[in-house]
Design an enzyme around this catalytic site. Structure first.
Site, short mmCIF file in Angstrom:
data_model
loop_
_atom_site.label_atom_id
_atom_site.label_comp_id
_atom_site.label_asym_id
_atom_site.label_seq_id
_atom_site.Cartn_x
_atom_site.Cartn_y
_atom_site.Cartn_z
N ARG A 52 0.80 -1.23 0.00
CA ARG A 52 0.00 0.00 0.00
C ARG A 52 0.83 1.28 0.00
O ARG A 52 0.56 2.20 -0.75
CB ARG A 52 -0.90 0.07 1.24
CG ARG A 52 -2.28 -0.45 1.05
CD ARG A 52 -2.74 -1.01 2.36
NE ARG A 52 -1.84 -2.08 2.75
CZ ARG A 52 -1.97 -3.33 2.34
NH1 ARG A 52 -2.96 -3.68 1.59
NH2 ARG A 52 -1.10 -4.26 2.68
N THR A 53 1.81 1.34 0.89
CA THR A 53 2.49 2.63 1.04
C THR A 53 3.19 2.99 -0.26
O THR A 53 3.05 4.09 -0.78
CB THR A 53 3.46 2.58 2.23
OG1 THR A 53 2.72 2.19 3.38
CG2 THR A 53 4.08 3.94 2.48
N LYS A 81 25.29 -3.69 -2.12
CA LYS A 81 26.75 -3.62 -2.28
C LYS A 81 27.40 -2.85 -1.13
O LYS A 81 28.60 -2.61 -1.15
CB LYS A 81 27.10 -2.92 -3.59
CG LYS A 81 26.54 -3.57 -4.82
CD LYS A 81 26.95 -2.73 -6.04
CE LYS A 81 26.27 -3.21 -7.30
NZ LYS A 81 26.44 -2.23 -8.39
N ARG A 102 11.33 4.09 2.84
CA ARG A 102 11.03 3.14 3.92
C ARG A 102 12.30 2.38 4.24
O ARG A 102 13.02 1.95 3.32
CB ARG A 102 9.93 2.18 3.51
CG ARG A 102 9.79 1.01 4.47
CD ARG A 102 8.56 0.20 4.22
NE ARG A 102 7.35 0.92 4.59
CZ ARG A 102 6.15 0.38 4.67
NH1 ARG A 102 6.00 -0.91 4.39
NH2 ARG A 102 5.10 1.09 5.01
N HIS A 130 5.47 6.17 11.27
CA HIS A 130 4.93 6.00 9.93
C HIS A 130 3.96 7.16 9.67
O HIS A 130 2.74 6.98 9.65
CB HIS A 130 4.21 4.64 9.86
CG HIS A 130 3.88 4.16 8.48
ND1 HIS A 130 3.92 4.98 7.36
CD2 HIS A 130 3.46 2.94 8.03
CE1 HIS A 130 3.56 4.27 6.30
NE2 HIS A 130 3.28 3.04 6.69
C1 NCD Z 1 1.97 -0.94 8.10
C2 NCD Z 1 3.47 -0.74 8.17
O1 NCD Z 1 4.18 -0.96 7.20
O2 NCD Z 1 3.89 -0.34 9.26
N1 NCD Z 1 1.49 -1.11 6.81
C3 NCD Z 1 1.25 -0.03 6.02
O3 NCD Z 1 2.11 0.78 5.78
N2 NCD Z 1 0.02 0.11 5.56
C4 NCD Z 1 1.46 -1.94 9.04
C5 NCD Z 1 2.09 -3.31 9.07
O4 NCD Z 1 2.99 -3.62 8.31
O5 NCD Z 1 1.60 -4.09 9.88
#
Ligand code: NCD
Length: 305
Positions: A52-53, A81, A102, A130
């Site tokens: 999703r993100t 690397k 991320r 997040h």
């Molecule tokens: C979450 C995350 O990555 O922290 N997911 C997300 O970004 N929608 C929640 C999770 O991974 O449980």
């Protein structure tokens, strides 16, 4: 100096309101925004898995008429690397106009921001924060409840490692009369720093409990989370704790008729699929709000709205 979003507190309450108003306008008038990022590029640097993100960031930029580039796994980048995040971002700063990152290490996007000449958005750093999930969550609550004030929010599941809960708590304590009920096994309670520095320091009303059903009736929002397998030190503990809470129709008999059932997704076992057609289950809608709020955030950080 570019503006970065590393923590959910990097936007003031007023700036968040502006952002949500813009997201509402995007929902109402998508055509108005369809070409506004023409010629702009978003880099998505994902050193940790995501559906999703990453895709909602990319969809957001594409909806705005911009382009996207990036990588979806650390092993498909030069991180494999041994390249440092600081070197990578210095280079990417010359390739793109804005970057979502991320990383499994807490603080990595913050380090990147120090070396970047383009805005960095933290798309999740380890068990820490997040912020764009929180923007998604708040836009969902505001849109479906009509307010962010006076709400009792139940957070259930892995409250120790779940970064979405940590960011949600940080953001929601800024609204009047927010109360929390934290529902988790003993081993997965909220981190001590959150209890001391955010909840106790802010005189926020909260309870830490072990049972879901008996705490359900008072909740306006139930925020379910998965047990974060990848952050456990050993698999045995994960197996013992993974099915601590499973939300099903029977447990929902105790819930308010207008309680929102939210989940950042991915879901593993913690919400039975029989709940999906309950009108209170809004987790798929929530994922859609994630695109609108990221569109609004990209526009704000690029100075285009
Ligand atoms: C979450 C995350 O990555 O922290 N997911 C997300 O970004 N929608 C929640 C999770 O991974 O449980």
């Amino acid at each position: 100096m570019p503006r970065h979003i590393i923590s959910p507190l990097d936007l003031s309450v007023d700036e968040m309101k502006d952002l949500f108003d813009l997201a509402d306008d995007i929902v109402a008038n998508p055509g108005k925004y369809a070409e506004i990022c023409h010629g702009k590029k978003l880099a998505t640097l994902f050193y940790e898995p995501s559906t999703r993100t990453r895709l909602s960031f990319e969809a957001a930029m594409l909806n705005l008429g911009g382009n996207v580039l990036g990588f979806a796994t650390a092993d498909s980048s030069s991180a494999a690397k041994g390249e440092s995040v600081s070197d990578t971002i210095r280079v990417v700063s010359g390739y793109a106009d804005i970057c979502a990152m991320r990383h499994p290490k807490e603080g990595a996007p913050m380090v990147a921001s120090r070396f970047s000449s383009i805005p960095i958005i933290n798309a999740g750093d380890g068990g820490h924060n997040h912020p764009t999930q929180t923007l998604t969550d708040l836009l969902t609550i505001r849109s479906l409840k009509g307010t962010l004030e006076g709400l009792t929010i139940g957070c259930c599941g892995d409250l120790k490692f779940g970064r979405t809960v940590h960011s949600l708590v940080n953001a929601m304590v800024r609204y009047k009369n927010t109360k929390f009920v934290f529902i988790s096994p003993e081993e997965l309670k909220i981190p001590d720093y959150l209890r001391r520095e955010v909840l106790d320091a802010g005189n926020i009303e909260y309870r830490e409990v072990k049972k879901l059903e008996e705490n359900m009736p008072g909740l306006d929002v139930l925020y379910m989370t998965r047990v974060q397998r990848e952050r456990f030190f050993n698999e045995e503990d994960y197996i013992r704790l993974k099915d601590s809470f499973i939300l099903d129709k029977k447990k929902l008999e105790f819930a308010k008729p207008d309680m929102l059932i939210m989940h950042p997704l991915p879901r593993v076992n913690e919400i039975s699929t029989e709940v999906d057609d309950d009108p209170r289950a809004v987790y798929f809608k929530q994922a859609q709000y994630g695109v609108y709020v990221r569109m609004a955030l990209i526009l704000k950080l690029l100075g285009l709205a």
